[in-house]
Enzyme design. Structure first.
Site, mmCIF file in Angstrom:
data_model
loop_
_atom_site.group_PDB
_atom_site.id
_atom_site.type_symbol
_atom_site.label_atom_id
_atom_site.label_comp_id
_atom_site.label_asym_id
_atom_site.label_seq_id
_atom_site.Cartn_x
_atom_site.Cartn_y
_atom_site.Cartn_z
ATOM 1 N N ARG A 6 0.860 -1.184 0.000
ATOM 2 C CA ARG A 6 0.000 0.000 0.000
ATOM 3 C C ARG A 6 0.894 1.231 0.000
ATOM 4 O O ARG A 6 2.112 1.124 0.116
ATOM 5 C CB ARG A 6 -1.039 -0.007 1.129
ATOM 6 N N ALA A 41 0.787 5.155 -2.187
ATOM 7 C CA ALA A 41 0.598 5.477 -3.607
ATOM 8 C C ALA A 41 1.782 5.070 -4.505
ATOM 9 O O ALA A 41 1.589 4.340 -5.490
ATOM 10 C CB ALA A 41 0.274 6.964 -3.739
ATOM 11 N N ASP A 85 -2.139 10.845 -1.998
ATOM 12 C CA ASP A 85 -2.529 9.805 -2.950
ATOM 13 C C ASP A 85 -2.860 10.385 -4.316
ATOM 14 O O ASP A 85 -2.724 9.727 -5.339
ATOM 15 C CB ASP A 85 -3.719 9.010 -2.419
ATOM 16 N N LYS A 95 -4.736 9.953 3.273
ATOM 17 C CA LYS A 95 -5.390 9.078 4.253
ATOM 18 C C LYS A 95 -6.411 9.818 5.113
ATOM 19 O O LYS A 95 -6.161 10.949 5.563
ATOM 20 C CB LYS A 95 -4.290 8.447 5.124
HETATM 21 O O1 MRU Z 1 -4.525 3.126 2.262
HETATM 22 P P1 MRU Z 1 -3.058 3.371 2.116
HETATM 23 O O2 MRU Z 1 -2.243 2.800 3.234
HETATM 24 O O3 MRU Z 1 -2.533 2.958 0.758
HETATM 25 O O4 MRU Z 1 -2.912 4.953 2.201
HETATM 26 C C1 MRU Z 1 -1.644 5.518 2.056
HETATM 27 C C2 MRU Z 1 -1.626 6.982 2.215
HETATM 28 O O5 MRU Z 1 -2.631 7.632 2.396
HETATM 29 C C3 MRU Z 1 -0.287 7.637 2.067
HETATM 30 O O6 MRU Z 1 -0.214 8.800 2.835
HETATM 31 C C4 MRU Z 1 -0.074 8.011 0.599
HETATM 32 O O7 MRU Z 1 -0.350 6.933 -0.236
HETATM 33 C C5 MRU Z 1 1.304 8.484 0.355
HETATM 34 S S1 MRU Z 1 2.475 7.169 0.459
HETATM 35 C C6 MRU Z 1 3.996 7.823 0.077
#
Ligand code: MRU
Length: 346
Positions: free
Chosen positions: A46, A48, A234, A245
Site C-alpha cells: 500500500r 501510492a 494519494d 489518508k
Molecule cells: O490506504 P493506504 O495505506 O494505501 O494509504 C496511504 C496513504 O494515504 C499515504 O499517505 C499516501 O499513499 C502516500 S504514500 C507515500
C-alpha cells in the site's frame, strides 16, 4: 535503511506483506496478475508510489505469462491494464504507472524484445521513485530545524515507496544530517498504518518516535508540542487540493488553527492535472470489517462509514515538497512551474 519494500531479483517480484506487520515479517512472491491485484486490494502492499511500482512489475509479469500461452490480442492486454488500474481508485500513481507500461506495450507490440522493454520500464519506474524520494528528502530536510517535534499521519515512508518515503524522506534525511528530531506518529485508524508501519520503520531506523491515538493530536498542538506536520498524498488536483489518508484534513484544520506549518510530500507522479479540484478525486470506500473487526466482537453488524481518504483544500497546505523543489502556496500556476510537462498525468 535496510528495509526493501519491493524487490525484483531473478525475474521474481517480492513484497513485504504489510498486512502482517509488525507482528510478522514476511516476504511474498507475486507471480500473476491476480496475485498483484489481491496484494494491492488487501493492503499487503500500500502507499501510492509503492502500488504504482508493484503494478508496473505486475503488468510485465502478466504479459510474460500470457505470451507463454500463445498469441496475445491487444484487447486482452488493455483489459488487464484496466483491472490493475482499478484495483484501488484514489492513488493516481497506480494509473500513471500502468498507463506508462501500456504505452510501452502499444509502441513495441511487434518487437522481439517487447518483454525486455517492459521489464526495463518497470525497473525504471522503481528506480525513478527511489531517486524522487531522495530528492524530496533533501528539499524537505531544509525545512526541519534541530529539536523539532514533527507529526505524521498514516505511512508515507519506506514501506509506501521504492525508496526512503515521501513524508518520511525529510525526516530520515534530517536525522542523517544529525538533527535532533522527534516524530509523533498518529495511529491512523481504522487500519493502523501509523501504529503498525510508521512506528515500526522509524524505530527500525533509530529515529525517535512516539505513538499517539489520532484524537490526541489536537491536545499536543494546543500544548505547543508539534512544530510541523508532514504527510504524503494519494492524488493532488491541479489546484493543489490533496487526497490523502482519512484524517489528514482534520490535521490540516488543526494546524491552521494553531499556526503550525502543514506540508505535503509527494512525487510528481501523484499530481493529476486532469482534475480541477479535490472534490473530483474518486475516494475509495473500504469494507466495514476494517472498523468493526478492531473490537473483536462477533456479529457486529453495524452501519459503517469507511472512506479510506479525505480531501485537504490547498489553502490549508503551507507547501508541497516534490523531487523538483518546494511549491509554496500550492495553486495551479505554482504547481505547473514545479512539474516538468512530461510528468503530468494527461
Ligand atoms: O490506504 P493506504 O495505506 O494505501 O494509504 C496511504 C496513504 O494515504 C499515504 O499517505 C499516501 O499513499 C502516500 S504514500 C507515500
Amino acid at each position: 535503511m535496510n528495509i526493501e519494500t519491493i524487490t525484483f531479483e531473478n525475474n521474481t517480484l517480492r513484497i513485504i506483506n504489510q498486512a502482517r506487520l509488525p507482528g510478522k515479517y514476511e516476504r511474498v512472491a507475486l507471480t500473476s496478475l491476480e496475485d498483484v491485484i489481491n496484494a494491492i486490494q488487501s493492503l499487503m502492499v500500500r502507499g501510492a508510489p509503492a502500488i504504482g511500482i508493484v503494478a508496473a512489475y505486475g503488468f510485465y509479469i502478466h504479459v510474460k505469462n500470457l505470451k507463454a500461452e500463445g498469441p496475445l490480442p491487444i484487447d486482452k492486454v488493455v483489459h488487464s491494464a484496466d483491472l490493475l488500474k482499478n484495483a484501488r481508485p484514489t492513488a493516481v500513481n497506480l494509473q500513471w504507472a500502468v498507463d506508462r507500461m501500456l504505452n510501452i506495450y502499444k509502441i513495441n507490440e511487434n518487437k522481439h524484445n517487447l518483454l525486455e522493454l517492459l521489464k526495463d520500464t518497470a525497473i525504471k519506474i522503481h528506480q525513478e521513485d527511489k531517486e524522487s524520494c531522495e530528492r524530496i528528502g533533501q528539499y524537505g530536510a531544509r525545512l526541519i530545524s534541530d529539536s523539532m517535534h514533527i507529526l505524521t499521519h498514516c505511512n508515507a515512508g519506506i514501506l509506501a515507496t521504492g525508496g526512503i518515503g515521501t513524508a518520511l524522506a525529510p525526516v530520515y534525511t534530517a536525522y542523517k544530517e544529525g538533527k535532533n528530531i522527534h516524530i509523533y506518529v498518529d495511529e491512523t485508524r481504522p487500519v493502523g498504518q501509523g501504529a503498525r508501519l510508521t512506528y515500526w520503520e522509524l524505530t527500525h531506523n533509530n529515529v525517535p518516535a512516539t505513538l499517539i491515538a489520532d484524537n490526541m493530536a489536537a491536545g499536543l498542538m494546543h500544548m505547543n508540542k508539534i512544530d510541523m506536520i508532514i504527510v504524503g498524498a494519494d492524488r493532488i488536483a491541479s489546484n493543489g487540493d490533496v487526497a490523502n489518508k482519512i484524517g489528514t484534513y482534520g490535521l490540516a484544520v488543526l494546524a491552521k488553527h494553531h499556526g503550525i506549518p502543514f506540508y505535503i510530500a509527494a512525487p510528481c507522479s501523484t499530481f493529476d492535472m486532469r482534475i480541477k479540484r479535490g472534490d473530483d478525486i474518486p475516494i475509495e470506500y473500504r469494507p466495514d470489517h476494517e472498523i468493526t473487526g478492531y473490537w473483536q466482537i462477533d456479529n457486529m453488524n453495524y452501519h459503517v462509514y469507511n472512506p479510506a481518504f479525505d480531501i485537504t483544500p490547498a489553502d490549508l497546505i503551507s507547501a508541497i515538497i516534490t523531487e523538483n523543489g518546494v511549491i509554496n502556496k500550492p495553486n495551479k500556476k505554482n504547481i505547473q512551474s514545479n512539474l516538468k510537462p512530461e510528468e503530468f498525468v494527461l
